[in-house]
Design an enzyme around this catalytic site. Structure first.
Site, PDB file in Angstrom:
ATOM      1  N   PRO A   1      29.628  50.723  46.821  1.00  0.00           N
ATOM      2  CG  PRO A   1      30.191  48.938  48.174  1.00  0.00           C
ATOM      3  CD  PRO A   1      31.032  49.749  47.209  1.00  0.00           C
TER       4      PRO A   1
ATOM      5  CD  GLN B   1      30.456  45.379  50.226  1.00  0.00           C
ATOM      6  OE1 GLN B   1      29.754  46.174  51.014  1.00  0.00           O
ATOM      7  NE2 GLN B   1      31.595  45.868  49.659  1.00  0.00           N
TER       8      GLN B   1
ATOM      9  CB  CYS C   1      31.219  48.201  56.927  1.00  0.00           C
ATOM     10  SG  CYS C   1      29.654  48.917  57.990  1.00  0.00           S
TER      11      CYS C   1
ATOM     12  CE  LYS D   1      34.699  50.109  48.922  1.00  0.00           C
ATOM     13  NZ  LYS D   1      34.625  50.979  50.092  1.00  0.00           N
TER      14      LYS D   1
ATOM     15  CG  HIS E   1      37.577  54.311  51.984  1.00  0.00           C
ATOM     16  ND1 HIS E   1      36.189  54.557  52.196  1.00  0.00           N
ATOM     17  CD2 HIS E   1      37.988  55.254  52.488  1.00  0.00           C
ATOM     18  CE1 HIS E   1      35.854  55.861  52.537  1.00  0.00           C
ATOM     19  NE2 HIS E   1      36.919  56.312  52.766  1.00  0.00           N
TER      20      HIS E   1
ATOM     21  CG  ASN F   1      36.256  54.146  47.814  1.00  0.00           C
ATOM     22  OD1 ASN F   1      35.681  53.572  48.974  1.00  0.00           O
ATOM     23  ND2 ASN F   1      35.595  55.352  47.270  1.00  0.00           N
ATOM     24  N   GLY F   2      37.974  56.874  47.509  1.00  0.00           N
ATOM     25  CA  GLY F   2      38.437  58.018  48.351  1.00  0.00           C
ATOM     26  C   GLY F   2      38.562  59.394  47.814  1.00  0.00           C
ATOM     27  CG  ASP F   3      39.213  62.247  49.692  1.00  0.00           C
ATOM     28  OD1 ASP F   3      38.138  62.382  50.313  1.00  0.00           O
ATOM     29  OD2 ASP F   3      40.170  62.376  50.401  1.00  0.00           O
TER      30      ASP F   3
ATOM     31  NE  ARG G   1      32.455  60.673  51.926  1.00  0.00           N
ATOM     32  CZ  ARG G   1      33.241  61.149  52.409  1.00  0.00           C
ATOM     33  NH1 ARG G   1      32.593  62.109  53.346  1.00  0.00           N
ATOM     34  NH2 ARG G   1      34.507  61.242  52.131  1.00  0.00           N
TER      35      ARG G   1
END
Length: 350
Positions: free
Chosen positions: A33, A87, A118, A159, A189, A220-222, A245
Site C-alpha cells: 500500500p 488498511q 507509515c 504492517k 518493511h 518488504n523492501g528492495d 516502489r
C-alpha cells in the site's frame, strides 16, 4: 473457482488455519500500500500483471467514523482484485475496531490491515503509523481492539517497520505482541522510521521476525526483480513478499518475478510500445474513475506516476519535461506517439 470473501462465507472467519492465500505452500506477492499510488486503478493493473494480494492505501479510522465521503473512496476496490484488505491507521483500539466493522459492512474486504509502519509526519504526529512502535502497550491495545471487533467476521493483519530508529529496532518484540493480540499475518518493511526510504532494507531482522512467530510474515523492501524475490525466499523464513516502489516504475515486476521463480529465467524486456500502451491505458482508466472527478484533475494527479513510468525510456529527460505539464489523455497519447516514432527512427533501429 470463484473467490468468495471470508466475511461472506457460510462459515465466518474464526481464526482457523492459515489465511487462504498462504495455503498449499503458496508464496504470495503483495502489492504494497502506497499513499497516492495504489488506488483502485493501479491495483487493477498490478493484479492483471500477477500481483496476488492487494492492500488499499491507508485510511484514517477517524475519517471512517465520521463517514467522510473522501475517506470512504480510499476503501474502494473491485471483486477482481481479491483477496484485498483495507488498511486503517489510528491510535484508539475501540474506535479503530468500530471503523473496521463499518468498512466490513460497506465493502466486505477479505481482511483488515493495521498500519503501524507509515513514517510520514502527518500520520506520526497523530500517534499513528510507525509512532506506535515506540509505545508497545498502545500498539497492543490497537491490534487487540481491531481483532476483537472483527472476530468471527474477517481476519486482521498488521504492517510494521523494524523500529523507530537504529537504536530501537524492536520488530521481533513487536511481532510477538501482534501475534498475541490476534494478528493473522504481519508485513514488515525492513527499514526504521528514521530511514524513511533511504539505505538498505534489513532482511536479517525480517528473517528473525519470521522465525519468532507462527503466523505468516511478509517481507518488504528492495524487491525489484525475480532474483531479489528468489534470494529472499531462499535465504529467509518469510511466507511471501511485498513489492512497492519497484512496481511504480515497472508493474510488470510481478509477472517477471513469478516467471523467474518458476523457471530460473529472465523474461525479455517489456517492449517500449507495450509500456506506452499501459501508460495510456492507466491515464484513461484514471480519467474514467470517480475518484478524481474531471479528466484534467485526474491527469494532473497522474503526473508523478507518469514520471516514474518513463524512467529508462529513450529521451526520458525530455519526456519528463512534457509529462509534468499534461492535462488530458489526448496530450499523453500524443507524447506516446511521438516517443514511439522517435524510437523507431533512431540509428539503433535503422
Amino acid at each position: 473457482m470463484e473467490h468468495i470473501p471470508l466475511c461472506a462465507t457460510v462459515r465466518p472467519w474464526q481464526g482457523w488455519g492459515v489465511l487462504p492465500w498462504f495455503q498449499n505452500d503458496a508464496f504470495p506477492l503483495y502489492l504494497a500500500p502506497m499513499a497516492g499510488v495504489t488506488d483502485v486503478v493501479f491495483r487493477q493493473i498490478c493484479k492483471e500483471l500477477g500481483a496476488d494480494v492487494m492492500v488499499t492505501e491507508f485510511v484514517s479510522a477517524e475519517g471512517i467514523m465520521v463517514a467522510d465521503d473522501r475517506t470512504r473512496k480510499y476503501t474502494e476496490f473491485t471483486d477482481e482484485q481479491r483477496p484485498v484488505g483495507v488498511q486503517l491507521f489510528g491510535a484508539d483500539g475501540v474506535r479503530m475496531g468500530e471503523a473496521a466493522r463499518k468498512v466490513v459492512d460497506w465493502k466486505c474486504p477479505d481482511f483488515i490491515d493495521i498500519n503501524f509502519g507509515c513514517p510520514v509526519n502527518k500520520v506520526v504526529s497523530k500517534n499513528g503509523g510507525s509512532s506506535l512502535l515506540r509505545d508497545c502497550p498502545v500498539l497492543e491495545s490497537v491490534a487487540a481492539g481491531v481483532a476483537k471487533a472483527c472476530e468471527g467476521v474477517v481476519p486482521v493483519t498488521a504492517k510494521i517497520r523494524i523500529g523507530w530508529d537504529q537504536d530501537s529496532v524492536n520488530a521481533v518484540e513487536v511481532c510477538k505482541i501482534l501475534e498475541g493480540a490476534g494478528m493473522q499475518a504481519i508485513s514488515i518493511h525492513g527499514r526504521t522510521r528514521s530511514q524513511g526510504y533511504g539505505g538498505e532494507a534489513n532482511w536479517e531482522v525480517i528473517d528473525a521476525c519470521a522465525r519468532a512467530v507462527s503466523v505468516p510474515v511478509v517481507g518488504n523492501g528492495d524487491i525489484a526483480s525475480g532474483e531479489d524475490l528468489a534470494k529472499r525466499k531462499r535465504e529467509t523464513a518469510v511466507s511471501g513478499v511485498m513489492i512497492g516502489r519497484a512496481a511504480m516504475q515497472n508493474p510488470w515486476v510481478f509477472r517477471q518475478a513469478k516467471h523467474f521463480l518458476a523457471t530460473g529465467e529472465q523474461l525479455p524486456p517489456v517492449p517500449l510500445e507495450e509500456r506506452w500502451d499501459l501508460v495510456v491505458r492507466h491515464c484513461r482508466m484514471a480519467a474514467e474513475s470517480s475518484r478524481y472527478g474531471a479528466e484534467r484533475h485526474a491527469i494532473m494527479a497522474m503526473r508523478a506516476r507518469l514520471m516514474a513510468y518513463c524512467k529508462g525510456f529513450p529521451g526520458a529527460k525530455e519526456l519528463r519535461q512534457k509529462l509534468c505539464k499534461v492535462e488530458s489523455v489526448a496530450q499523453v497519447e500524443d507524447i506516446a506517439e511521438q516517443s514511439l516514432v522517435a524510437a523507431a527512427s533512431s540509428p539503433q533501429n535503422v
